[in-house]
Design an enzyme around this catalytic site. Structure first.
Site, mmCIF file in Angstrom:
data_model
loop_
_atom_site.group_PDB
_atom_site.id
_atom_site.type_symbol
_atom_site.label_atom_id
_atom_site.label_comp_id
_atom_site.label_asym_id
_atom_site.label_seq_id
_atom_site.Cartn_x
_atom_site.Cartn_y
_atom_site.Cartn_z
ATOM 1 N N ASP A 16 0.801 -1.407 -0.097
ATOM 2 C CA ASP A 16 -0.107 -0.403 0.315
ATOM 3 C C ASP A 16 0.641 1.236 -0.306
ATOM 4 O O ASP A 16 1.509 1.302 0.902
ATOM 5 C CB ASP A 16 -0.866 0.244 1.294
ATOM 6 C CG ASP A 16 -2.010 0.922 1.397
ATOM 7 O OD1 ASP A 16 -2.048 2.004 0.450
ATOM 8 O OD2 ASP A 16 -3.333 0.764 1.770
ATOM 9 N N ALA A 40 -1.542 5.221 -8.498
ATOM 10 C CA ALA A 40 -2.826 6.317 -8.222
ATOM 11 C C ALA A 40 -4.249 5.949 -8.707
ATOM 12 O O ALA A 40 -4.446 4.830 -8.658
ATOM 13 C CB ALA A 40 -2.222 7.409 -9.316
ATOM 14 N N THR A 96 -1.311 13.584 -15.381
ATOM 15 C CA THR A 96 -2.214 13.383 -16.329
ATOM 16 C C THR A 96 -2.826 14.857 -16.761
ATOM 17 O O THR A 96 -2.836 16.139 -16.040
ATOM 18 C CB THR A 96 -3.964 13.368 -15.998
ATOM 19 O OG1 THR A 96 -5.142 13.772 -16.647
ATOM 20 C CG2 THR A 96 -3.469 13.728 -14.514
ATOM 21 N N ASP A 97 -3.382 15.463 -18.220
ATOM 22 C CA ASP A 97 -3.768 16.494 -18.870
ATOM 23 C C ASP A 97 -4.877 17.400 -18.246
ATOM 24 O O ASP A 97 -5.386 17.865 -17.275
ATOM 25 C CB ASP A 97 -3.817 16.217 -20.155
ATOM 26 C CG ASP A 97 -4.955 15.150 -19.956
ATOM 27 O OD1 ASP A 97 -5.040 14.816 -19.530
ATOM 28 O OD2 ASP A 97 -4.784 15.351 -21.265
ATOM 29 N N GLU A 98 -5.494 15.991 -17.006
ATOM 30 C CA GLU A 98 -7.095 16.931 -16.231
ATOM 31 C C GLU A 98 -6.760 17.547 -15.415
ATOM 32 O O GLU A 98 -7.455 18.082 -14.524
ATOM 33 C CB GLU A 98 -7.818 15.194 -15.412
ATOM 34 C CG GLU A 98 -7.834 14.025 -16.588
ATOM 35 C CD GLU A 98 -8.973 13.229 -16.305
ATOM 36 O OE1 GLU A 98 -9.504 13.986 -15.529
ATOM 37 O OE2 GLU A 98 -8.870 12.043 -16.921
ATOM 38 N N TYR A 121 -10.426 13.352 -8.889
ATOM 39 C CA TYR A 121 -9.431 13.009 -9.204
ATOM 40 C C TYR A 121 -8.268 13.583 -9.646
ATOM 41 O O TYR A 121 -7.898 13.558 -9.582
ATOM 42 C CB TYR A 121 -9.619 12.000 -10.189
ATOM 43 C CG TYR A 121 -8.363 11.287 -11.191
ATOM 44 C CD1 TYR A 121 -7.639 10.881 -10.607
ATOM 45 C CD2 TYR A 121 -8.864 12.017 -12.544
ATOM 46 C CE1 TYR A 121 -6.836 10.492 -11.399
ATOM 47 C CE2 TYR A 121 -7.319 11.596 -13.232
ATOM 48 C CZ TYR A 121 -6.829 11.113 -12.114
ATOM 49 O OH TYR A 121 -5.154 10.439 -13.524
ATOM 50 N N LYS A 125 -4.405 14.555 -8.175
ATOM 51 C CA LYS A 125 -4.007 14.683 -8.818
ATOM 52 C C LYS A 125 -3.002 15.847 -9.188
ATOM 53 O O LYS A 125 -1.266 16.337 -9.227
ATOM 54 C CB LYS A 125 -3.813 14.679 -10.657
ATOM 55 C CG LYS A 125 -4.056 12.513 -10.794
ATOM 56 C CD LYS A 125 -3.270 11.670 -10.159
ATOM 57 C CE LYS A 125 -1.759 11.673 -10.649
ATOM 58 N NZ LYS A 125 -0.825 10.674 -10.976
HETATM 59 P P1 TYD Z 1 -12.487 7.666 -19.132
HETATM 60 O O1 TYD Z 1 -11.848 6.589 -19.514
HETATM 61 O O2 TYD Z 1 -13.692 7.590 -18.066
HETATM 62 O O3 TYD Z 1 -11.698 9.086 -18.505
HETATM 63 P P2 TYD Z 1 -11.402 10.142 -18.400
HETATM 64 O O4 TYD Z 1 -12.442 10.117 -17.700
HETATM 65 O O5 TYD Z 1 -9.760 9.686 -17.684
HETATM 66 O O6 TYD Z 1 -11.489 11.589 -19.589
HETATM 67 O O7 TYD Z 1 -13.255 8.622 -19.491
HETATM 68 C C1 TYD Z 1 -13.544 8.671 -21.474
HETATM 69 C C2 TYD Z 1 -14.452 9.839 -21.597
HETATM 70 O O8 TYD Z 1 -15.677 8.458 -22.116
HETATM 71 C C3 TYD Z 1 -15.243 10.405 -20.654
HETATM 72 O O9 TYD Z 1 -15.779 11.641 -21.861
HETATM 73 C C4 TYD Z 1 -16.466 9.915 -20.176
HETATM 74 C C5 TYD Z 1 -16.938 9.191 -21.186
HETATM 75 N N1 TYD Z 1 -17.712 7.771 -20.473
HETATM 76 C C6 TYD Z 1 -18.684 7.437 -20.954
HETATM 77 O O10 TYD Z 1 -19.095 8.552 -21.938
HETATM 78 N N2 TYD Z 1 -19.107 6.357 -20.917
HETATM 79 C C7 TYD Z 1 -18.893 5.783 -19.651
HETATM 80 O O11 TYD Z 1 -19.236 4.686 -19.786
HETATM 81 C C8 TYD Z 1 -17.042 6.092 -18.948
HETATM 82 C C9 TYD Z 1 -16.267 5.419 -17.931
HETATM 83 C C10 TYD Z 1 -16.759 7.098 -19.778
#
Ligand code: TYD
Length: 308
Positions: A16, A40, A96-98, A121, A125
């Site tokens: 952990d 993460a 991450t870019d987020e 999230y 980060k």
């Molecule tokens: P995700 O893979 O969770 O990555 P992030 O949120 O880091 O970008 O999601 C990618 C995109 O897809 C995001 O705009 C949310 C969308 N999404 C859906 O539309 N349906 C889903 O079931 C999921 C998991 C994500």
């Protein structure tokens, strides 16, 4: 992982990241000289329902790792300027870019874009990025930070968009698209990402940030339709569901610093990357099954109760 487990230099330890003693012990046991910190909690939807685990893992866990490196490499505020106290030590923080928040229709995130996270999230980060920066400025810990766009490829946990959609297609379930599906993500193959991180590890400047992106912008809806087409399934499987709260509209990375400094650009075309990825999931149903039959099941039920 394919081929790695036989390597004499490879050791797997399940620890952990928040466990200070256990992490220190690892540094000692293996005399760690370089850290590439991937550990993460990374799924936005989970961070919305369970923010605490994201803060403890991503922020405090990062601090545990930073402290262990400081301790093992014998750095403290007093010898900030003895950065090369020990040759070859390096701490790469994978982010991450987020952390940059959301873009409008135009423009790209650069390494100097303001930090403006919108989900727990992303905030966790961003906090860890700031801690990493502070350990560089205060203690001279030799750090480098990378910020990537959305990854895809084999072994991706099925909570993420691409593996979730592939799995649902194969299981004959609906494909839950959030909101209008017009959100844009910039997709990066995991192998391209790893190659870029390794370049930063070897050649990056301490204290610097490096953006890593695929120059591969797709709307979620276009991506889901591509998966349906590749798997020869009908578009009627698409089910528009309630949007994610605080959903970022667009991410796009300006990776020109990586190109300028290391001559790095992604090798994978999206077409080739997606073909290989879909093929990998088709060939590894037991890997996916092991995950979706465990604790993931209750997550999926809670998260997607309206999906048929
Ligand atoms: P995700 O893979 O969770 O990555 P992030 O949120 O880091 O970008 O999601 C990618 C995109 O897809 C995001 O705009 C949310 C969308 N999404 C859906 O539309 N349906 C889903 O079931 C999921 C998991 C994500």
């Amino acid at each position: 992982m394919d081929g790695i487990t036989e390597d004499a230099l490879y050791h797997f330890e399940k620890v952990d990241i928040r466990d200070r003693e256990a992490v220190r012990r690892l540094f000692e046991t293996y005399d760690v000289t370089e850290v590439v910190h991937f550990a993460a909690e990374s799924h936005v939807d989970r961070s919305i329902t369970e923010p605490e685990v994201f803060l403890t893992t991503n922020v405090l866990g990062t601090q545990v790792l930073l402290d262990a490196a400081m301790w093992h490499w014998k750095l403290d505020a007093k010898n900030k300027h003895s950065r090369h106290y020990r040759e070859g030590v390096c701490f790469v923080h994978v982010s991450t870019d987020e952390v940059y928040g959301s873009l409008g229709a135009e423009g790209f995130f650069t390494e100097t874009s303001p930090i403006a996270p919108n989900s727990p999230y992303a905030a966790s980060k961003a906090s860890s990025d700031l801690l990493v920066r502070a350990y560089y400025e205060t203690y001279g810990l030799p750090v480098k930070t990378t910020r990537c766009s959305n990854n895809y490829g084999p072994y991706q946990f099925p909570e993420k968009l691409i593996p979730l959609m592939i799995h649902n297609c194969l299981a004959g379930k609906s494909l839950p698209v959030y909101g209008d599906g017009q959100q844009i993500r910039d997709w990066l193959h995991v192998n391209d990402h790893c190659e870029a991180i390794d370049l930063v590890r070897q050649r990056g400047r301490f204290g610097d940030v490096y953006n890593i992106g695929g120059h591969n912008e797709k709307t979620n809806l276009a991506l889901v339709k591509l998966i349906l087409q590749k798997l020869d399934r009908p578009e009627t499987l698409i089910q528009f569901v309630q949007d994610r709260p605080g959903h970022d509209r667009r991410y796009a990375i300006d990776a020109s610093k990586m190109a300028r400094e290391f001559d790095w650009t992604p090798r994978y075309s999206f077409e080739k990357g997606m073909e290989e990825t879909i093929d990998w999931y088709l060939r590894h149903p037991e890997w996916v099954e092991r995950i979706v039959s465990g604790a993931y099941q209750s997550y999926y039920e809670a998260m997607y109760s309206s999906v048929e």
